[in-house]
Write a protein that holds these residues in place. Structure first.
Motif, PDB file in Angstrom:
ATOM      1  N   TRP A  61      39.649  44.795  50.736  1.00 25.78           N
ATOM      2  CA  TRP A  61      39.988  43.823  51.773  1.00 25.78           C
ATOM      3  C   TRP A  61      41.403  43.285  51.706  1.00 25.78           C
ATOM      4  CZ3 TRP A  61      35.570  42.301  48.703  1.00 25.78           C
ATOM      5  CH2 TRP A  61      34.378  42.820  49.184  1.00 25.78           C
ATOM      6  N   LEU A  62      41.860  42.923  50.542  1.00 24.83           N
ATOM      7  CA  LEU A  62      43.136  42.223  50.401  1.00 24.83           C
ATOM      8  C   LEU A  62      44.290  43.209  50.254  1.00 24.83           C
ATOM      9  CD1 LEU A  62      41.903  39.494  47.910  1.00 24.83           C
ATOM     10  CD2 LEU A  62      42.270  39.231  50.343  1.00 24.83           C
ATOM     11  N   PRO A  63      45.522  42.738  50.449  1.00 22.42           N
ATOM     12  CA  PRO A  63      46.686  43.602  50.212  1.00 22.42           C
ATOM     13  C   PRO A  63      46.777  44.019  48.737  1.00 22.42           C
ATOM     14  CG  PRO A  63      47.313  41.613  51.394  1.00 22.42           C
ATOM     15  CD  PRO A  63      45.896  41.444  51.000  1.00 22.42           C
ATOM     16  N   GLY A  64      47.469  45.120  48.489  1.00 23.25           N
ATOM     17  CA  GLY A  64      47.546  45.703  47.159  1.00 23.25           C
ATOM     18  C   GLY A  64      48.015  44.771  46.049  1.00 23.25           C
ATOM     19  N   PRO A  65      49.147  44.044  46.233  1.00 21.84           N
ATOM     20  CA  PRO A  65      49.603  43.171  45.155  1.00 21.84           C
ATOM     21  C   PRO A  65      48.599  42.071  44.781  1.00 21.84           C
ATOM     22  CG  PRO A  65      51.370  43.556  46.705  1.00 21.84           C
ATOM     23  CD  PRO A  65      50.138  44.162  47.300  1.00 21.84           C
ATOM     24  N   VAL A  66      47.838  41.616  45.758  1.00 19.92           N
ATOM     25  CA  VAL A  66      46.824  40.589  45.468  1.00 19.92           C
ATOM     26  C   VAL A  66      45.718  41.188  44.604  1.00 19.92           C
ATOM     27  CG1 VAL A  66      45.153  39.003  46.494  1.00 19.92           C
ATOM     28  CG2 VAL A  66      47.363  39.360  47.589  1.00 19.92           C
ATOM     29  N   TRP A  67      45.327  42.441  44.904  1.00 19.77           N
ATOM     30  CA  TRP A  67      44.303  43.104  44.094  1.00 19.77           C
ATOM     31  C   TRP A  67      44.774  43.301  42.667  1.00 19.77           C
ATOM     32  CZ3 TRP A  67      39.487  42.994  44.713  1.00 19.77           C
ATOM     33  CH2 TRP A  67      38.908  43.039  45.968  1.00 19.77           C
ATOM     34  N   VAL A  68      46.032  43.716  42.498  1.00 20.79           N
ATOM     35  CA  VAL A  68      46.562  43.904  41.149  1.00 20.79           C
ATOM     36  C   VAL A  68      46.551  42.586  40.395  1.00 20.79           C
ATOM     37  CG1 VAL A  68      48.617  44.514  39.820  1.00 20.79           C
ATOM     38  CG2 VAL A  68      47.971  45.893  41.773  1.00 20.79           C
ATOM     39  N   LEU A  69      46.949  41.519  41.054  1.00 20.78           N
ATOM     40  CA  LEU A  69      46.968  40.205  40.413  1.00 20.78           C
ATOM     41  C   LEU A  69      45.554  39.755  40.032  1.00 20.78           C
ATOM     42  CD1 LEU A  69      48.749  37.850  39.556  1.00 20.78           C
ATOM     43  CD2 LEU A  69      48.339  36.845  41.802  1.00 20.78           C
ATOM     44  N   LEU A  70      44.597  39.953  40.922  1.00 18.87           N
ATOM     45  CA  LEU A  70      43.209  39.575  40.616  1.00 18.87           C
ATOM     46  C   LEU A  70      42.652  40.396  39.450  1.00 18.87           C
ATOM     47  CD1 LEU A  70      41.667  39.113  44.172  1.00 18.87           C
ATOM     48  CD2 LEU A  70      42.138  37.347  42.472  1.00 18.87           C
ATOM     49  N   LYS A  71      42.954  41.688  39.436  1.00 18.20           N
ATOM     50  CA  LYS A  71      42.479  42.532  38.343  1.00 18.20           C
ATOM     51  C   LYS A  71      43.153  42.155  37.033  1.00 18.20           C
ATOM     52  CE  LYS A  71      41.372  46.386  41.368  1.00 18.20           C
ATOM     53  NZ  LYS A  71      41.663  47.771  41.761  1.00 18.20           N
ATOM     54  N   MET A  72      44.450  41.828  37.089  1.00 13.96           N
ATOM     55  CA  MET A  72      45.147  41.381  35.877  1.00 13.96           C
ATOM     56  C   MET A  72      44.540  40.091  35.341  1.00 13.96           C
ATOM     57  SD  MET A  72      49.171  42.089  36.644  1.00 13.96           S
ATOM     58  CE  MET A  72      49.673  41.047  35.288  1.00 13.96           C
ATOM     59  N   LEU A  73      44.237  39.164  36.229  1.00 15.86           N
ATOM     60  CA  LEU A  73      43.634  37.894  35.796  1.00 15.86           C
ATOM     61  C   LEU A  73      42.246  38.116  35.218  1.00 15.86           C
ATOM     62  CD1 LEU A  73      44.763  35.506  38.660  1.00 15.86           C
ATOM     63  CD2 LEU A  73      45.584  35.567  36.301  1.00 15.86           C
ATOM     64  N   ALA A  74      41.492  39.052  35.771  1.00 20.39           N
ATOM     65  CA  ALA A  74      40.162  39.354  35.233  1.00 20.39           C
ATOM     66  C   ALA A  74      40.264  39.949  33.833  1.00 20.39           C
ATOM     67  CB  ALA A  74      39.420  40.311  36.167  1.00 20.39           C
ATOM     68  N   VAL A  75      41.201  40.879  33.632  1.00 22.74           N
ATOM     69  CA  VAL A  75      41.377  41.473  32.300  1.00 22.74           C
ATOM     70  C   VAL A  75      41.872  40.421  31.322  1.00 22.74           C
ATOM     71  CG1 VAL A  75      42.700  43.164  30.985  1.00 22.74           C
ATOM     72  CG2 VAL A  75      41.728  43.789  33.185  1.00 22.74           C
ATOM     73  N   LEU A  76      42.784  39.563  31.757  1.00 20.51           N
ATOM     74  CA  LEU A  76      43.293  38.498  30.895  1.00 20.51           C
ATOM     75  C   LEU A  76      42.189  37.529  30.498  1.00 20.51           C
ATOM     76  CD1 LEU A  76      45.876  37.447  29.601  1.00 20.51           C
ATOM     77  CD2 LEU A  76      46.246  36.073  31.637  1.00 20.51           C
ATOM     78  N   ALA A  77      41.317  37.177  31.451  1.00 18.99           N
ATOM     79  CA  ALA A  77      40.195  36.300  31.137  1.00 18.99           C
ATOM     80  C   ALA A  77      39.243  36.969  30.147  1.00 18.99           C
ATOM     81  CB  ALA A  77      39.445  35.926  32.414  1.00 18.99           C
ATOM     82  N   LEU A  78      39.015  38.272  30.312  1.00 25.76           N
ATOM     83  CA  LEU A  78      38.163  39.003  29.375  1.00 25.76           C
ATOM     84  C   LEU A  78      38.786  39.036  27.974  1.00 25.76           C
ATOM     85  CD1 LEU A  78      35.577  40.729  29.112  1.00 25.76           C
ATOM     86  CD2 LEU A  78      37.008  42.712  29.577  1.00 25.76           C
ATOM     87  N   LEU A  79      40.096  39.245  27.901  1.00 27.96           N
ATOM     88  CA  LEU A  79      40.780  39.239  26.608  1.00 27.96           C
ATOM     89  C   LEU A  79      40.662  37.879  25.925  1.00 27.96           C
ATOM     90  CD1 LEU A  79      44.090  41.188  27.337  1.00 27.96           C
ATOM     91  CD2 LEU A  79      42.196  41.911  25.892  1.00 27.96           C
ATOM     92  N   LEU A  80      40.862  36.825  26.686  1.00 25.96           N
ATOM     93  CA  LEU A  80      40.754  35.482  26.112  1.00 25.96           C
ATOM     94  C   LEU A  80      39.331  35.188  25.654  1.00 25.96           C
ATOM     95  CD1 LEU A  80      43.013  33.470  28.558  1.00 25.96           C
ATOM     96  CD2 LEU A  80      43.507  34.089  26.198  1.00 25.96           C
TER      97      LEU A  80
END
Length: 86
Positions: free
Chosen positions: A28-47
């Motif tokens: 649904w969302l533009p590409g950079p927003v998806w990358v940012l959301l996926k990065m935040l999800a991986v970062l939350a998982l790492l934390l």
């Protein structure tokens, strides 16, 4: 000036989102927003993993490597040599 642990985790999250989660591909969302959301999800998982998993002492890791992994590597070397000769 060095980025510190936060910069390292952010860089790893970006690489993991690109390599393993499809990068900018999303429905649904533009590409950079998806990358940012996926990065935040991986970062939350790492934390989360960093908080839940206890830290290993270096002495225990070295003992594990000498007592378990080194003999296993020799067994693997002998096994590979036997298979190569047969």
């Amino acid at each position: 000036m060095e980025p510190g642990p936060g910069g390292d985790a952010g860089a790893f999250s970006g690489a993991a989102a690109s390599a393993f989660l499809g990068g900018w591909l999303g429905p649904w969302l533009p590409g950079p927003v998806w990358v940012l959301l996926k990065m935040l999800a991986v970062l939350a998982l790492l934390l989360l993993i960093g908080r839940l998993v206890p830290r290993l002492q270096p002495e225990r890791c070295v003992t594990l490597m000498w007592v378990v992994f080194l003999p296993l590597s020799f067994v693997d070397l002998i096994w590979a040599g036997t298979v190569a000769l047969l």
